[in-house]
Design a protein around this motif. Structure first.
Motif, PDB file in Angstrom:
ATOM      1  N   GLN A  77       0.831  -1.201   0.000  1.00 17.24           N
ATOM      2  CA  GLN A  77       0.000   0.000   0.000  1.00 17.24           C
ATOM      3  C   GLN A  77       0.867   1.254   0.000  1.00 17.24           C
ATOM      4  OE1 GLN A  77      -3.432   0.002  -0.253  1.00 17.24           O
ATOM      5  NE2 GLN A  77      -3.079   2.187  -0.634  1.00 17.24           N
ATOM      6  N   ALA A  78       1.960   1.224   0.779  1.00 18.96           N
ATOM      7  CA  ALA A  78       2.857   2.376   0.831  1.00 18.96           C
ATOM      8  C   ALA A  78       3.497   2.637  -0.521  1.00 18.96           C
ATOM      9  CB  ALA A  78       3.933   2.152   1.898  1.00 18.96           C
ATOM     10  N   HIS A  79       3.813   1.579  -1.260  1.00 18.57           N
ATOM     11  CA  HIS A  79       4.372   1.751  -2.603  1.00 18.57           C
ATOM     12  C   HIS A  79       3.346   2.378  -3.539  1.00 18.57           C
ATOM     13  CE1 HIS A  79       8.448   0.049  -3.016  1.00 18.57           C
ATOM     14  NE2 HIS A  79       8.145  -0.587  -1.890  1.00 18.57           N
ATOM     15  N   GLN A  80       2.113   1.914  -3.423  1.00 16.71           N
ATOM     16  CA  GLN A  80       1.081   2.484  -4.299  1.00 16.71           C
ATOM     17  C   GLN A  80       0.829   3.954  -3.973  1.00 16.71           C
ATOM     18  OE1 GLN A  80      -2.464   0.099  -4.238  1.00 16.71           O
ATOM     19  NE2 GLN A  80      -1.409  -1.760  -4.874  1.00 16.71           N
ATOM     20  N   ASP A  81       0.888   4.277  -2.676  1.00 22.82           N
ATOM     21  CA  ASP A  81       0.602   5.650  -2.249  1.00 22.82           C
ATOM     22  C   ASP A  81       1.817   6.568  -2.343  1.00 22.82           C
ATOM     23  OD1 ASP A  81      -1.890   4.701  -1.671  1.00 22.82           O
ATOM     24  OD2 ASP A  81      -1.554   4.528   0.488  1.00 22.82           O
ATOM     25  N   LEU A  82       2.979   5.987  -2.692  1.00 23.51           N
ATOM     26  CA  LEU A  82       4.226   6.753  -2.713  1.00 23.51           C
ATOM     27  C   LEU A  82       4.463   7.459  -1.376  1.00 23.51           C
ATOM     28  CD1 LEU A  82       4.110   8.347  -6.286  1.00 23.51           C
ATOM     29  CD2 LEU A  82       5.355   6.314  -5.533  1.00 23.51           C
ATOM     30  N   ASP A  83       4.200   6.704  -0.291  1.00 22.81           N
ATOM     31  CA  ASP A  83       4.360   7.235   1.061  1.00 22.81           C
ATOM     32  C   ASP A  83       5.779   6.925   1.535  1.00 22.81           C
ATOM     33  OD1 ASP A  83       4.291   7.899   3.744  1.00 22.81           O
ATOM     34  OD2 ASP A  83       2.242   7.157   4.041  1.00 22.81           O
ATOM     35  N   GLY A  84       6.691   7.884   1.324  1.00 19.46           N
ATOM     36  CA  GLY A  84       8.097   7.635   1.625  1.00 19.46           C
ATOM     37  C   GLY A  84       8.362   7.366   3.084  1.00 19.46           C
ATOM     38  N   ALA A  85       7.762   8.141   3.986  1.00 20.78           N
ATOM     39  CA  ALA A  85       8.004   7.941   5.420  1.00 20.78           C
ATOM     40  C   ALA A  85       7.536   6.564   5.859  1.00 20.78           C
ATOM     41  CB  ALA A  85       7.290   9.033   6.218  1.00 20.78           C
ATOM     42  N   ALA A 194       7.423  12.822  -2.799  1.00 21.08           N
ATOM     43  CA  ALA A 194       6.952  11.444  -2.600  1.00 21.08           C
ATOM     44  C   ALA A 194       7.748  10.475  -3.460  1.00 21.08           C
ATOM     45  CB  ALA A 194       5.461  11.347  -2.923  1.00 21.08           C
ATOM     46  N   ARG A 195       8.009  10.876  -4.729  1.00 22.17           N
ATOM     47  CA  ARG A 195       8.807  10.003  -5.589  1.00 22.17           C
ATOM     48  C   ARG A 195      10.225   9.840  -5.036  1.00 22.17           C
ATOM     49  NH1 ARG A 195       6.386  13.005 -10.006  1.00 22.17           N
ATOM     50  NH2 ARG A 195       4.796  11.737 -11.044  1.00 22.17           N
ATOM     51  N   GLU A 196      10.805  10.945  -4.575  1.00 22.12           N
ATOM     52  CA  GLU A 196      12.161  10.885  -4.015  1.00 22.12           C
ATOM     53  C   GLU A 196      12.207   9.987  -2.780  1.00 22.12           C
ATOM     54  OE1 GLU A 196      15.545  13.908  -2.164  1.00 22.12           O
ATOM     55  OE2 GLU A 196      13.788  14.707  -3.219  1.00 22.12           O
ATOM     56  N   ASP A 197      11.179  10.110  -1.915  1.00 18.57           N
ATOM     57  CA  ASP A 197      11.125   9.262  -0.714  1.00 18.57           C
ATOM     58  C   ASP A 197      10.998   7.788  -1.088  1.00 18.57           C
ATOM     59  OD1 ASP A 197      11.337  11.465   0.888  1.00 18.57           O
ATOM     60  OD2 ASP A 197       9.186  11.634   1.302  1.00 18.57           O
ATOM     61  N   ALA A 198      10.194   7.504  -2.108  1.00 15.35           N
ATOM     62  CA  ALA A 198      10.030   6.108  -2.541  1.00 15.35           C
ATOM     63  C   ALA A 198      11.347   5.552  -3.072  1.00 15.35           C
ATOM     64  CB  ALA A 198       8.940   6.018  -3.601  1.00 15.35           C
ATOM     65  N   GLU A 199      12.065   6.358  -3.873  1.00 13.23           N
ATOM     66  CA  GLU A 199      13.354   5.903  -4.395  1.00 13.23           C
ATOM     67  C   GLU A 199      14.362   5.697  -3.268  1.00 13.23           C
ATOM     68  OE1 GLU A 199      14.402   8.909  -7.153  1.00 13.23           O
ATOM     69  OE2 GLU A 199      12.902   8.312  -8.665  1.00 13.23           O
ATOM     70  N   THR A 200      14.335   6.582  -2.267  1.00 15.71           N
ATOM     71  CA  THR A 200      15.232   6.429  -1.117  1.00 15.71           C
ATOM     72  C   THR A 200      14.923   5.140  -0.365  1.00 15.71           C
ATOM     73  OG1 THR A 200      15.415   8.824  -0.878  1.00 15.71           O
ATOM     74  CG2 THR A 200      16.011   7.485   1.029  1.00 15.71           C
ATOM     75  N   ALA A 201      13.645   4.867  -0.184  1.00 17.72           N
ATOM     76  CA  ALA A 201      13.257   3.633   0.511  1.00 17.72           C
ATOM     77  C   ALA A 201      13.711   2.403  -0.263  1.00 17.72           C
ATOM     78  CB  ALA A 201      11.740   3.602   0.718  1.00 17.72           C
ATOM     79  N   GLU A 202      13.599   2.450  -1.604  1.00 14.97           N
ATOM     80  CA  GLU A 202      14.061   1.327  -2.428  1.00 14.97           C
ATOM     81  C   GLU A 202      15.559   1.118  -2.258  1.00 14.97           C
ATOM     82  OE1 GLU A 202      12.522  -0.812  -4.065  1.00 14.97           O
ATOM     83  OE2 GLU A 202      10.497  -0.029  -4.325  1.00 14.97           O
ATOM     84  N   ARG A 203      16.319   2.230  -2.273  1.00 18.23           N
ATOM     85  CA  ARG A 203      17.768   2.112  -2.111  1.00 18.23           C
ATOM     86  C   ARG A 203      18.110   1.524  -0.739  1.00 18.23           C
ATOM     87  NH1 ARG A 203      17.755   7.174  -4.691  1.00 18.23           N
ATOM     88  NH2 ARG A 203      17.968   8.244  -2.676  1.00 18.23           N
ATOM     89  N   GLU A 204      17.410   1.993   0.299  1.00 13.80           N
ATOM     90  CA  GLU A 204      17.669   1.459   1.636  1.00 13.80           C
ATOM     91  C   GLU A 204      17.372  -0.034   1.691  1.00 13.80           C
ATOM     92  OE1 GLU A 204      15.375   3.716   4.374  1.00 13.80           O
ATOM     93  OE2 GLU A 204      16.652   5.499   4.260  1.00 13.80           O
ATOM     94  N   LEU A 205      16.270  -0.431   1.028  1.00  6.56           N
ATOM     95  CA  LEU A 205      15.917  -1.838   1.016  1.00  6.56           C
ATOM     96  C   LEU A 205      16.987  -2.667   0.323  1.00  6.56           C
ATOM     97  CD1 LEU A 205      13.952  -4.137   1.529  1.00  6.56           C
ATOM     98  CD2 LEU A 205      12.720  -3.486  -0.556  1.00  6.56           C
ATOM     99  N   ARG A 206      17.492  -2.171  -0.826  1.00  8.89           N
ATOM    100  CA  ARG A 206      18.548  -2.907  -1.528  1.00  8.89           C
ATOM    101  C   ARG A 206      19.811  -2.994  -0.682  1.00  8.89           C
ATOM    102  NH1 ARG A 206      16.374  -0.147  -6.094  1.00  8.89           N
ATOM    103  NH2 ARG A 206      17.858   1.556  -5.844  1.00  8.89           N
ATOM    104  N   GLU A 207      20.147  -1.876  -0.008  1.00  9.12           N
ATOM    105  CA  GLU A 207      21.339  -1.881   0.840  1.00  9.12           C
ATOM    106  C   GLU A 207      21.196  -2.865   1.991  1.00  9.12           C
ATOM    107  OE1 GLU A 207      21.730   2.138   2.021  1.00  9.12           O
ATOM    108  OE2 GLU A 207      22.423   2.855   0.042  1.00  9.12           O
TER     109      GLU A 207
END
Length: 292
Positions: A77-85, A194-207
């Motif tokens: 749901q957070a991915h769909q909503d682009l909810d970075g936090a 929101a897009r920037e937060d989503a990309e940051t979350a993706e990077r954190e997940l990969r790391e």
């Protein structure tokens, strides 16, 4: 006898017991005259070791199933909503929960008589990632009847092996623009953030995943060193025992030699006394008499 109860019973067994139990269930169904059930039972595939461990986790720890499923729903749901936090918070929880569950699965497998290595544990972790990313994978995992591990691509949506891929959620068509009404600068900034937060979350997940994989490799290498040193300790322990045995035998041989030496010395002294006595007697017998 019904299909679901037979399937649940089979997938609760250890892998080496699966084939014989499946054949027995098929024979029972045929004896009961239910050839269709026998054929369906025959289609049940023996699980791989990683799939068996994943099923074991579901069956042995049912209380852990729901929290992971809820976390997956929240992440999707957070991915769909682009909810970075929300993505950052859930990603941190994801890493901790999956690591804890994979370690728990490894302990359960050990207790069940099937210790697993790092590669199988990684397959279990990949399955848990797929459960978070794909609702269909989550449903398959929660049933406890996996035949092979699931896999998910980094990020969302996920592609799972043996489960139909999740399609990206359809985005609603943009509302027709009304004359004279444009998107405000504040709305554009929010969307960009929101897009920037989503990309940051993706990077954190990969790391986090990369870090977990590196940690797993370090554990494997450390275990190899420990195993090598343990073998060396065992070799040196065996050598020490052998040397101790030889030392003990040498001490016994030394005592025996000392006893033989003392006995030989006593015999030599006795022989010396006998020789002196015999020589004195001979001298008396051969000496000329004073009256001759």
């Amino acid at each position: 006898m019904d299909y679901d109860s037979v399937a649940d019973e089979l997938y609760a067994l250890r892998p080496e017991e699966f084939t014989a139990a499946r054949a027995s269930a098929m024979a029972s169904a045929r004896t009961a005259g239910d050839r269709e059930l026998a054929q369906r039972i025959g289609t049940l595939r023996k699980p791989s070791l990683a799939a068996w461990v994943s099923n074991l986790l579901v069956r042995s720890s049912p209380g852990e199933v729901e929290p992971l499923l809820r976390l997956g729903e929240g992440l999707r749901q957070a991915h769909q909503d682009l909810d970075g936090a929300q993505l950052r918070e859930l990603s941190r929880r994801q890493h901790a929960l999956i690591r804890a569950l994979s370690l728990q699965a490894r302990q359960l497998a050990k207790e069940a008589g099937h210790p697993i290595g790092e590669s199988v544990q990684r397959e279990v972790e990949n399955t848990l990632h797929a459960v978070l990313a794909d609702p269909e994978a989550a449903e398959a995992w929660a049933a406890g009847r996996l035949t092979k591990p699931l896999s998910a691509a980094v990020g969302f949506p996920a592609t799972t092996e043996g489960v139909r891929p999740q399609r990206p959620a359809a985005r609603p068509a943009p509302a027709p623009s009304r004359p004279g009404k444009k998107e405000s600068e504040q709305q554009r900034r929010k969307r960009a953030q929101a897009r920037e937060d989503a990309e940051t979350a993706e990077r954190e997940l990969r790391e986090l995943r990369d870090g977990a994989a590196a940690a797993g490799q370090e554990v494997a290498e450390a275990k190899q060193r420990v195993d090598g040193l343990q073998r060396r300790v065992e070799e040196l322990t065996g050598e020490l025992e052998r040397v101790r045995g030889e030392h003990q035998q040498a001490r016994f041989a030394e005592r025996a030699a000392r006893e033989r030496a003392r006995a030989a010395d006593r015999r030599a002294r006795e022989a010396g006394r006998r020789a002196a006595t015999a020589a004195a007697r001979l001298e008396r017998l051969t000496s000329p008499s004073p009256d001759a």
